[in-house]
Design an enzyme around this catalytic site. Structure first.
Site, PDB file in Angstrom:
ATOM      1  N   HIS A 162       0.847  -1.208   0.000  1.00 29.25           N
ATOM      2  CA  HIS A 162       0.000   0.000   0.000  1.00 29.25           C
ATOM      3  C   HIS A 162       0.886   1.263   0.000  1.00 29.25           C
ATOM      4  CE1 HIS A 162      -3.095   2.784   1.254  1.00 29.25           C
ATOM      5  NE2 HIS A 162      -3.963   1.845   1.559  1.00 29.25           N
ATOM      6  N   GLU A 266      -0.736   1.194  -5.391  1.00 25.73           N
ATOM      7  CA  GLU A 266      -0.557  -0.026  -4.597  1.00 25.73           C
ATOM      8  C   GLU A 266      -0.540  -1.253  -5.499  1.00 25.73           C
ATOM      9  OE1 GLU A 266      -3.773   0.088  -1.695  1.00 25.73           O
ATOM     10  OE2 GLU A 266      -3.874   2.242  -1.959  1.00 25.73           O
TER      11      GLU A 266
HETATM   12  C1  BG6 Z   1      -6.924   1.944   0.010  1.00 30.00           C
HETATM   13  C2  BG6 Z   1      -8.372   1.610  -0.227  1.00 30.00           C
HETATM   14  O1  BG6 Z   1      -6.145   0.885  -0.428  1.00 30.00           O
HETATM   15  O2  BG6 Z   1      -6.701   2.126   1.412  1.00 30.00           O
HETATM   16  C3  BG6 Z   1      -9.242   2.706   0.364  1.00 30.00           C
HETATM   17  O3  BG6 Z   1      -8.609   1.438  -1.603  1.00 30.00           O
HETATM   18  C4  BG6 Z   1      -8.929   2.924   1.825  1.00 30.00           C
HETATM   19  O4  BG6 Z   1     -10.617   2.377   0.196  1.00 30.00           O
HETATM   20  C5  BG6 Z   1      -7.440   3.193   1.973  1.00 30.00           C
HETATM   21  O5  BG6 Z   1      -9.683   4.021   2.323  1.00 30.00           O
HETATM   22  C6  BG6 Z   1      -6.971   3.402   3.417  1.00 30.00           C
HETATM   23  O6  BG6 Z   1      -7.295   2.318   4.212  1.00 30.00           O
HETATM   24  P1  BG6 Z   1      -6.931   2.313   5.745  1.00 30.00           P
HETATM   25  O7  BG6 Z   1      -7.540   1.048   6.296  1.00 30.00           O
HETATM   26  O8  BG6 Z   1      -5.443   2.313   5.856  1.00 30.00           O
HETATM   27  O9  BG6 Z   1      -7.546   3.560   6.331  1.00 30.00           O
END
Ligand code: BG6
Length: 306
Positions: A162, A266
Site C-alpha cells: 500500500h 498499490e
Molecule cells: C486503500 C483503499 O487501499 O486504502 C481505500 O482502496 C482505503 O478504500 C485506503 O480508504 C486506506 O485504508 P486504511 O484502512 O489504511 O484507512
C-alpha cells in the site's frame, strides 16, 4: 552499506538501511512497515503523515503498509488484514541468497501467525519479507508467503503493497500506464468500468482497483520534475487512491491538508485471490525507483537504468 537496528518512535524497533551512495530506508518491525525511503540527497520519497500513530494495533499512516491476508474490508478480517499490525521478527534463516553483486543493504523479516491469529484466520504460514535499498537507490520489497498448514489444506489470500508516495501537489500529478484498463471503482461499490483518459489525474477523491495492470507504472510529479517508477512482479492489480479533503478530515491519523502531498499506487493481487496448497510458496515483488522527468520523455519506455 550499513544495516542498523535501533529504537524508533514509542520504543518500537526499526532497522536502518543505507547503500554505498547514501540512499536509505527505514523499516519498522511493527507491520514489517517501510516508513522512509530517501535518495542520495537525503530527500524523503515516501509520504508519512504528521499525525501517524506509532501505537499498535493502529497501522502506521504512510510509508508502505503490507495488506495481508486480506486487501480492503471486504472479507472476514479487519481492513487490509492483520500483517500491518503485528510485530514481525528479524529472519535469521531467510532461505534465500543475497542479490548477486549488489552494493545495496537489506534486511530479512518474518511473520508467523500467533495462536490468536489462527483463531481469526485458521491457517499456518511463513511470510518472509526482504527489504533492500540500492544500487542506485532502488527500493525492493520481496514477499514470499508459504503455506505451512499441517492438515493438507489450501488457503487463499489477497494482498497489496500500500505505497504512499510523497508528491509536491496532487493536482499536478499524472499516473501513467493504466490507460484503457478495466477498474473496480471503490467509490461505486466496486462497479467495473474502463479507464478512458490518457493518464490518471486528480481533481477529487479517487479509489480504484485497476485490473491486470502492466508491470511498470509511472507517477510523474511535474512540480518536483521527477518520476517514480513502480515495477511489480507477481502482482496483477494496481490500486490508485487519494482520499481528498472530506475523507482526509474523517481520518484521525491524517492531516486535513495532507491529501495534497500524497498519492497511493498499490501493487496487489486483489481481484483473483492467490491460492496456495500446502508447502507451496508465492512471491510478490515491488521495485521503486526515481528518475528525473527528462529521462522518461512522456512514455513508459524506460531507460536501461532499470
Ligand atoms: C486503500 C483503499 O487501499 O486504502 C481505500 O482502496 C482505503 O478504500 C485506503 O480508504 C486506506 O485504508 P486504511 O484502512 O489504511 O484507512
Amino acid at each position: 552499506m550499513a544495516v542498523e537496528q535501533v529504537k524508533g518512535l514509542n520504543g518500537l524497533e526499526k532497522v536502518l538501511l543505507k547503500d554505498s551512495t547514501g540512499c536509505s530506508a527505514e523499516v519498522y518491525l511493527y507491520g514489517g512497515h517501510v516508513t522512509s525511503w530517501k535518495n542520495e540527497k537525503g530527500e524523503e520519497l515516501l509520504f508519512l503523515s504528521n499525525k501517524a500513530l506509532f501505537e499498535p494495533p493502529k497501522a502506521i499512516r504512510g510509508g508502505i503498509p503490507i495488506c495481508f491476508p486480506q486487501f480492503s474490508n471486504l472479507g472476514p478480517l479487519v481492513a487490509h488484514g492483520f500483517a500491518r499490525n503485528r510485530i514481525w521478527s528479524i529472519d535469521t534463516d531467510p532461505q534465500i541468497a543475497p542479490t548477486p553483486n549488489s552494493s545495496g543493504s537489506f534486511v530479512d523479516l518474518i511473520l508467523k501467525p500467533s495462536e490468536e491469529d489462527s483463531k481469526i484466520w485458521p491457517h499456518s504460514f511463513e511470510y518472509r519479507l526482504r527489504v533492500e535499498v540500492g544500487p542506485g537507490g532502488i527500493l525492493t520489497l520481496t514477499s514470499r508467503i508459504r503455506n505451512t498448514n499441517p492438515d493438507g489444506k489450501s488457503f487463499s489470500f489477497t494482498f497489496a503493497y500500500h505505497t504512499y508516495f510523497s508528491v509536491s501537489d496532487i493536482s499536478e500529478v499524472r499516473v501513467e500506464g493504466l490507460e484503457t484498463l478495466d477498474y473496480l471503482d471503490n467509490l461505486q461499490e466496486r462497479k467495473r468500468l474502463t479507464e478512458q483518459g490518457d493518464a490518471i489525474t486528480f481533481e477529487g477523491e479517487l479509489d480504484r482497483i485497476y485490473l491486470q495492470a502492466p508491470r511498470k507504472i509511472a507517477i510523474l510529479d511535474h512540480e518536483k520534475n521527477r518520476t517514480f517508477v513502480v515495477i511489480k512482479d507477481g502482482l496483477p492489480d494496481a490500486v490508485v487512491w487519494n482520499p481528498w479533503d472530506k475523507k482526509a478530515k474523517a481520518m484521525s491519523d491524517f492531516g486535513d491538508e495532507e491529501y495534497k502531498h500524497m498519492v497511493c499506487v498499490e501493487a496487489g493481487a486483489i481481484e483473483d485471490p492467490v491460492t496456495l496448497k500446502p508447502s507451496e510458496e508465492w512471491t510478490g515483488r515491488l521495485q521503486l525507483s526515481l528518475l528525473p522527468n527528462t529521462h522518461v520523455g512522456g512514455s513508459l519506455d524506460l531507460p536501461n537504468a532499470l
